[in-house]
Design a protein around this motif. Structure first.
Motif, PDB file in Angstrom:
ATOM      1  N   MET A 232       0.825  -1.206   0.000  1.00  0.00           N
ATOM      2  CA  MET A 232       0.000   0.000   0.000  1.00  0.00           C
ATOM      3  C   MET A 232       0.861   1.259   0.000  1.00  0.00           C
ATOM      4  O   MET A 232       2.016   1.246   0.450  1.00  0.00           O
ATOM      5  N   THR A 233       0.293   2.336  -0.486  1.00  0.00           N
ATOM      6  CA  THR A 233       0.946   3.636  -0.369  1.00  0.00           C
ATOM      7  C   THR A 233       0.851   4.097   1.087  1.00  0.00           C
ATOM      8  O   THR A 233       0.084   3.545   1.889  1.00  0.00           O
ATOM      9  N   ASN A 234       1.620   5.128   1.435  1.00  0.00           N
ATOM     10  CA  ASN A 234       1.559   5.663   2.793  1.00  0.00           C
ATOM     11  C   ASN A 234       0.149   6.157   3.121  1.00  0.00           C
ATOM     12  O   ASN A 234      -0.336   5.995   4.237  1.00  0.00           O
ATOM     13  N   LEU A 235      -0.511   6.755   2.117  1.00  0.00           N
ATOM     14  CA  LEU A 235      -1.873   7.243   2.323  1.00  0.00           C
ATOM     15  C   LEU A 235      -2.827   6.092   2.579  1.00  0.00           C
ATOM     16  O   LEU A 235      -3.701   6.160   3.452  1.00  0.00           O
ATOM     17  N   GLY A 236      -2.653   5.005   1.828  1.00  0.00           N
ATOM     18  CA  GLY A 236      -3.497   3.837   2.019  1.00  0.00           C
ATOM     19  C   GLY A 236      -3.282   3.192   3.378  1.00  0.00           C
ATOM     20  O   GLY A 236      -4.242   2.766   4.033  1.00  0.00           O
ATOM     21  N   LYS A 237      -2.033   3.138   3.819  1.00  0.00           N
ATOM     22  CA  LYS A 237      -1.728   2.562   5.127  1.00  0.00           C
ATOM     23  C   LYS A 237      -2.378   3.362   6.240  1.00  0.00           C
ATOM     24  O   LYS A 237      -2.955   2.804   7.174  1.00  0.00           O
ATOM     25  N   ARG A 238      -2.295   4.677   6.150  1.00  0.00           N
ATOM     26  CA  ARG A 238      -2.880   5.536   7.189  1.00  0.00           C
ATOM     27  C   ARG A 238      -4.386   5.335   7.304  1.00  0.00           C
ATOM     28  O   ARG A 238      -4.956   5.500   8.378  1.00  0.00           O
ATOM     29  N   GLY A 239      -5.007   4.945   6.193  1.00  0.00           N
ATOM     30  CA  GLY A 239      -6.459   4.786   6.191  1.00  0.00           C
ATOM     31  C   GLY A 239      -6.963   3.551   6.892  1.00  0.00           C
ATOM     32  O   GLY A 239      -8.157   3.451   7.207  1.00  0.00           O
ATOM     33  N   VAL A 240      -6.080   2.568   7.165  1.00  0.00           N
ATOM     34  CA  VAL A 240      -6.512   1.323   7.806  1.00  0.00           C
ATOM     35  C   VAL A 240      -5.754   1.017   9.089  1.00  0.00           C
ATOM     36  O   VAL A 240      -6.185   0.184   9.882  1.00  0.00           O
ATOM     37  N   GLU A 241      -4.619   1.681   9.294  1.00  0.00           N
ATOM     38  CA  GLU A 241      -3.849   1.462  10.516  1.00  0.00           C
ATOM     39  C   GLU A 241      -4.486   2.225  11.681  1.00  0.00           C
ATOM     40  O   GLU A 241      -5.299   3.130  11.496  1.00  0.00           O
ATOM     41  N   THR A 242      -4.087   1.879  12.888  1.00  0.00           N
ATOM     42  CA  THR A 242      -4.642   2.513  14.077  1.00  0.00           C
ATOM     43  C   THR A 242      -4.261   3.986  14.149  1.00  0.00           C
ATOM     44  O   THR A 242      -3.089   4.346  13.977  1.00  0.00           O
ATOM     45  N   GLY A 243      -5.262   4.824  14.372  1.00  0.00           N
ATOM     46  CA  GLY A 243      -5.047   6.260  14.491  1.00  0.00           C
ATOM     47  C   GLY A 243      -5.997   6.867  15.500  1.00  0.00           C
ATOM     48  O   GLY A 243      -7.014   6.263  15.868  1.00  0.00           O
ATOM     49  N   ALA A 244      -5.678   8.059  15.968  1.00  0.00           N
ATOM     50  CA  ALA A 244      -6.525   8.762  16.933  1.00  0.00           C
ATOM     51  C   ALA A 244      -7.633   9.513  16.205  1.00  0.00           C
ATOM     52  O   ALA A 244      -7.394  10.188  15.216  1.00  0.00           O
ATOM     53  N   VAL A 245      -8.850   9.382  16.724  1.00  0.00           N
ATOM     54  CA  VAL A 245     -10.014  10.045  16.138  1.00  0.00           C
ATOM     55  C   VAL A 245     -10.762  10.800  17.243  1.00  0.00           C
ATOM     56  O   VAL A 245     -11.119  10.204  18.262  1.00  0.00           O
ATOM     57  N   PHE A 246     -10.987  12.095  17.023  1.00  0.00           N
ATOM     58  CA  PHE A 246     -11.742  12.914  17.970  1.00  0.00           C
ATOM     59  C   PHE A 246     -13.078  13.281  17.346  1.00  0.00           C
ATOM     60  O   PHE A 246     -13.142  13.737  16.205  1.00  0.00           O
ATOM     61  N   THR A 247     -14.164  13.074  18.106  1.00  0.00           N
ATOM     62  CA  THR A 247     -15.517  13.339  17.597  1.00  0.00           C
ATOM     63  C   THR A 247     -16.302  14.130  18.630  1.00  0.00           C
ATOM     64  O   THR A 247     -16.323  13.784  19.816  1.00  0.00           O
ATOM     65  N   LEU A 248     -16.968  15.182  18.163  1.00  0.00           N
ATOM     66  CA  LEU A 248     -17.849  15.995  18.986  1.00  0.00           C
ATOM     67  C   LEU A 248     -19.258  15.829  18.430  1.00  0.00           C
ATOM     68  O   LEU A 248     -19.494  16.068  17.241  1.00  0.00           O
ATOM     69  N   THR A 249     -20.213  15.403  19.286  1.00  0.00           N
ATOM     70  CA  THR A 249     -21.567  15.079  18.842  1.00  0.00           C
ATOM     71  C   THR A 249     -22.599  15.813  19.690  1.00  0.00           C
ATOM     72  O   THR A 249     -22.474  15.860  20.919  1.00  0.00           O
ATOM     73  N   LYS A 250     -23.607  16.371  19.015  1.00  0.00           N
ATOM     74  CA  LYS A 250     -24.728  17.009  19.708  1.00  0.00           C
ATOM     75  C   LYS A 250     -26.012  16.271  19.336  1.00  0.00           C
ATOM     76  O   LYS A 250     -26.381  16.194  18.159  1.00  0.00           O
ATOM     77  N   ALA A 251     -26.663  15.698  20.315  1.00  0.00           N
ATOM     78  CA  ALA A 251     -27.953  15.028  20.114  1.00  0.00           C
ATOM     79  C   ALA A 251     -29.068  16.005  20.437  1.00  0.00           C
ATOM     80  O   ALA A 251     -28.957  16.818  21.368  1.00  0.00           O
ATOM     81  N   PHE A 252     -30.148  15.958  19.666  1.00  0.00           N
ATOM     82  CA  PHE A 252     -31.270  16.869  19.896  1.00  0.00           C
ATOM     83  C   PHE A 252     -32.581  16.167  19.574  1.00  0.00           C
ATOM     84  O   PHE A 252     -32.594  15.076  19.020  1.00  0.00           O
TER      85      PHE A 252
END
Length: 252
Positions: A232-252
């Motif tokens: 895989m390319t470096n971009l492809g690897k980043r897309g499936v390897e473990t990474g940090a994800v931050f999510t902000l969610t508002k329920a209404f």
């Protein structure tokens, strides 16, 4: 290959809707609720849908007191082609299994992954989920899910997805923990994940519910897969390897 590899990561986490605790009252036993979210990387079943770029997401669901519901969920996407918007309609039915001691919630339905500008990627999936409450700790929940399609990525391929997600509050602090494990398999003669017909995805993180803003939550999680990245390319690897994800969610 990269385009098709990325499109499989199209969640809810959903596949499934997130319902607000309080929904506006409507006639005929109906209610409406929804969510809006900003995430640093749209990951679906461990794989990025945006080349690791941020995404803005929103969903609305119309529910009936009988347990039937219908909704739509959307996000920006980027697979390297002409698809830039995902807009998923879904229908389902949820009910409490009162005959069981824990009274788990059963939720079944159909989810349609739709890409208006690249409709050859569209596909339909059947899902079934059972959520158990107060598992190991008060306020904790365990969600188990089975998803099936006979048209994976629009390729006329059979695919199964199994998932278990455990969420637990850390007392009354507002903080909590979340851990998830999933397994995807597909007809090998129709599609592979860099040579394999299956893979495992995972998520482990912490959550925080803001006491000052009703329905506002934040999550920071490590998300990834065990997909072989050889070639895989470096971009492809980043897309499936473990990474940090931050999510902000508002329920209404």
């Amino acid at each position: 290959m990269l385009k098709k590899l990325l499109v499989v990561a199209t969640l809810t986490g959903l596949s499934g809707a997130v319902f607000a605790n309080e929904a506006p009252a409507l006639p005929f036993g109906l209610s409406v609720s929804g969510t809006a979210a900003l995430t640093s990387d749209y990951r679906y079943r461990g794989m990025t849908q945006t080349f690791n770029d941020p995404a803005v997401q929103a969903g609305f669901v119309l529910s009936h007191e009988s347990g039937a519901y219908a909704g739509v969920w959307g996000s920006n996407v980027d697979f390297g082609g002409t698809a830039h918007i995902e807009l998923d309609p879904y229908v389902g039915y949820a009910t409490t299994l009162d005959n069981f001691a824990n009274k788990p919630l059963l939720d079944v339905g159909l989810w349609y992954y739709a890409y208006p500008s690249e409709s050859d990627l569209n596909w339909l999936e059947l899902y079934g989920k059972v959520t158990f409450k107060d598992v190991l700790a008060e306020g904790a929940s365990l969600l188990t899910a089975v998803n099936y399609t006979n048209d994976f990525l629009g390729l006329d391929a059979n695919s199964w997805y199994l998932n278990a997600t455990y969420s637990v509050p850390f007392g009354a602090t507002g903080f909590g923990g979340v851990a998830a494990l999933g397994y995807t398999t597909v007809d090998e003669d129709k599609y592979t994940f860099n040579g394999d017909d299956s893979y495992i995805d995972w998520k482990a993180g912490v959550t925080y519910s803001f006491a000052s803003v009703s329905g506002l939550t934040a999550e920071l999680a490590a998300v990834g897969t065990d997909i072989d990245t050889d070639g895989m390319t470096n971009l492809g690897k980043r897309g499936v390897e473990t990474g940090a994800v931050f999510t902000l969610t508002k329920a209404f």
